[in-house]
Write an enzyme that holds these catalytic residues in place. Structure first.
Site, PDB file in Angstrom:
ATOM      1  CG  ASP A  38      37.630  50.576 -27.947  1.00  0.00           C
ATOM      2  OD1 ASP A  38      36.945  50.624 -28.783  1.00  0.00           O
ATOM      3  OD2 ASP A  38      37.830  49.540 -26.982  1.00  0.00           O
ATOM      4  NE  ARG A 118      43.534  48.947 -17.683  1.00  0.00           N
ATOM      5  CZ  ARG A 118      44.438  48.356 -18.603  1.00  0.00           C
ATOM      6  NH1 ARG A 118      45.681  48.508 -18.680  1.00  0.00           N
ATOM      7  NH2 ARG A 118      43.692  47.593 -19.203  1.00  0.00           N
ATOM      8  CG  ASP A 147      40.359  48.926 -17.525  1.00  0.00           C
ATOM      9  OD1 ASP A 147      40.680  48.486 -16.430  1.00  0.00           O
ATOM     10  OD2 ASP A 147      40.775  48.582 -18.644  1.00  0.00           O
ATOM     11  CB  SER A 198      40.440  41.814 -26.193  1.00  0.00           C
ATOM     12  OG  SER A 198      40.701  42.710 -25.413  1.00  0.00           O
TER      13      SER A 198
HETATM   14  N1  ARG Z   1      38.849  41.721 -16.232  1.00  0.00           N
HETATM   15  C1  ARG Z   1      39.971  42.257 -16.045  1.00  0.00           C
HETATM   16  C2  ARG Z   1      40.202  43.466 -14.808  1.00  0.00           C
HETATM   17  O1  ARG Z   1      39.023  43.938 -14.794  1.00  0.00           O
HETATM   18  C3  ARG Z   1      40.695  43.068 -17.005  1.00  0.00           C
HETATM   19  C4  ARG Z   1      40.833  41.942 -18.439  1.00  0.00           C
HETATM   20  C5  ARG Z   1      41.266  42.978 -19.473  1.00  0.00           C
HETATM   21  N2  ARG Z   1      41.475  42.087 -20.507  1.00  0.00           N
HETATM   22  C6  ARG Z   1      41.679  42.299 -21.736  1.00  0.00           C
HETATM   23  N3  ARG Z   1      41.780  41.418 -22.714  1.00  0.00           N
HETATM   24  N4  ARG Z   1      41.591  43.779 -22.305  1.00  0.00           N
HETATM   25  O2  ARG Z   1      40.993  43.670 -14.205  1.00  0.00           O
END
Ligand code: ARG
Length: 423
Positions: A38, A118, A147, A198
């Site tokens: 991405d 993040r 995110d 992922s």
């Molecule tokens: N659901 C998780 C969160 O919002 C993020 C998971 C990300 N995982 C990934 N394999 N990219 O904090």
């Protein structure tokens, strides 16, 4: 066939009016860069579709595998960006994981390892942009996840006039389109093609999703786990471990002091060996989407358990009850990435006040996926053997008689009235 002519959910792959005008004049865009598919396709897109001359890539090291960082650096080199790798591991543990620990940070059973990284990643990208005098950003988030909210909120909070592009979301791109586009633009994607899962990894935990794992009824295969031994294969001898806290923060393991990053790393190893910290949940994302998520957070699981055990020893009943609701609200704000939210700051101030007494030691046992508290002690313990013991007479039990007699007075009156009027 050029990617722009391929079938795409969004047929108009030309610059939209908004991005054309948003970009007015800016030459440099700072891309929040992981090195994955991405974010990698954002590089040619920023040049060719959004009209930027220079793409600056920023990869923030929050404890993901070295190979991931190196791969991002190599791709950035191939794609001729100006690249920055920012080592933020200590800052991540000190300013993000530890505050989460003090708040017993948990969202639906998940210590929020991805979530809390993040805001830091976005803040580092903003720092780089500031140093270059740039105010345009791009990120590779899709429109379905959390995110995009976390990253864009932090960028805008730190830089109110930031211009932010999210090509995957804005153009409604699909993975198959992205692969073809990458191939046509010479973006290396071999690793992305080989990947089944992922994965997002940092010092606080490892998130695994994608493939059949998305099915709520599909049992996670052993191969998705890297930090945790399967409970079946874990040692048949239990391991005892002692965590020392100073004002809510873990400072030592088994009597040896460690810096924050090293302590979390060691906690991950110790708990991981015993299969502790595997988490499989249905998670409600910010937008309301229910998703199946797998995590392994051995260190966080161990430290959170120890921290809660110590709080239960030193905080008053009222503090504990009230803090539980504060922790819950703090965790929601942290999950959503609202790191600089005024309510979150106020809740953090309350939490910090309570933590001044959360000092002492907790002894735990690790055994085949289980983490159990064996003992706890603190100079601030609100426990007195003399008061609680069955053998002591310091607490004169006869003095309870009157209190017991008047206990539940209002409820008793209610039943009395009901009996009178009910007939
Ligand atoms: N659901 C998780 C969160 O919002 C993020 C998971 C990300 N995982 C990934 N394999 N990219 O904090």
């Amino acid at each position: 066939m050029k990617p722009t002519e391929q079938k795409n959910p969004n047929p108009d792959l030309k610059l939209t009016q908004t991005s054309r005008s948003q970009n007015a004049g800016a030459e440099t865009v700072v891309l929040v860069y992981s090195g994955g598919l991405d974010t990698s396709i954002c590089i040619p897109m920023m040049r060719e579709e959004y009209g930027y001359k220079e793409v600056v890539t920023v990869t923030v090291d929050v404890g993901q595998p070295k190979e991931d960082i190196e791969q991002a650096e190599a791709k950035a080199k191939t794609l001729k960006t100006k690249h920055f790798t920012v080592d933020a591991k200590d800052e991540f543990v000190r300013d993000y994981c530890f505050p989460a620990l003090k708040a017993n940070g948990d969202y639906q059973g998940y210590p929020m390892s991805t979530s809390i990284a993040r805001p830091l990643i976005a803040a580092k990208a903003a720092e780089v942009a500031n140093s270059l005098g740039a105010k345009s950003f791009a990120h590779g988030c899709t429109g379905k996840g959390n995110d995009q909210f976390r990253i864009e909120f932090t960028l805008r909070a730190l830089m109110p006039d930031a211009v932010i592009h999210a090509p995957i979301r804005e153009r409604n791109l699909t993975r198959s389109w992205e692969i073809e586009y990458a191939q046509s633009k010479g973006v290396p994607i071999q690793q992305s093609l080989e990947k089944i899962w992922s994965i997002d990894e940092n010092l606080w935990g490892r998130s695994i999703e994608g493939g059949r794992l998305e099915e709520p009824d599909f049992a996670p295969p052993e191969e998705i786990f890297q930090w945790t031994q399967s409970p079946e294969k874990a040692p048949s001898q239990r391991q005892e471990v002692t965590i020392t806290f100073d004002q809510g923060l873990p400072v030592a393991i088994d009597g040896r002091n460690y810096a924050p990053g090293a302590l979390v790393q060691l906690a991950n190893e110790i708990a991981g060996q015993h299969g502790v910290g595997r988490i499989d949940i249905m998670e409600d994302r910010l937008m309301g989407l229910k998703v199946r998520e797998n995590y392994e957070c051995p260190g966080a699981t161990l430290l959170l358990k120890a921290h809660q055990a110590l709080e239960a020893l030193v905080l008053t009943r009222d503090e504990l009850r009230f803090k539980k609701s504060v922790d819950l609200e703090w965790s929601r704000l942290a999950y959503e990435g609202l790191w600089q939210d005024p309510l979150k700051m106020a809740l953090s101030a309350f939490i910090d006040t309570t933590q001044t007494r959360v000092s002492g030691e907790v002894r735990l046992s690790l055994y085949k996926g289980q983490c159990t508290v064996l003992g706890r002690k603190s100079d601030w313990a609100l426990y007195s053997e003399d008061l609680a013991s069955f053998d002591s007479q310091t607490f004169d039990q006869r003095e309870s008689t009157g209190a017991v007699k008047n206990f539940g007075l209002q409820a008793r009156m209610f039943h009395h009235l009901q009996a009178l009027k009910g007939k």
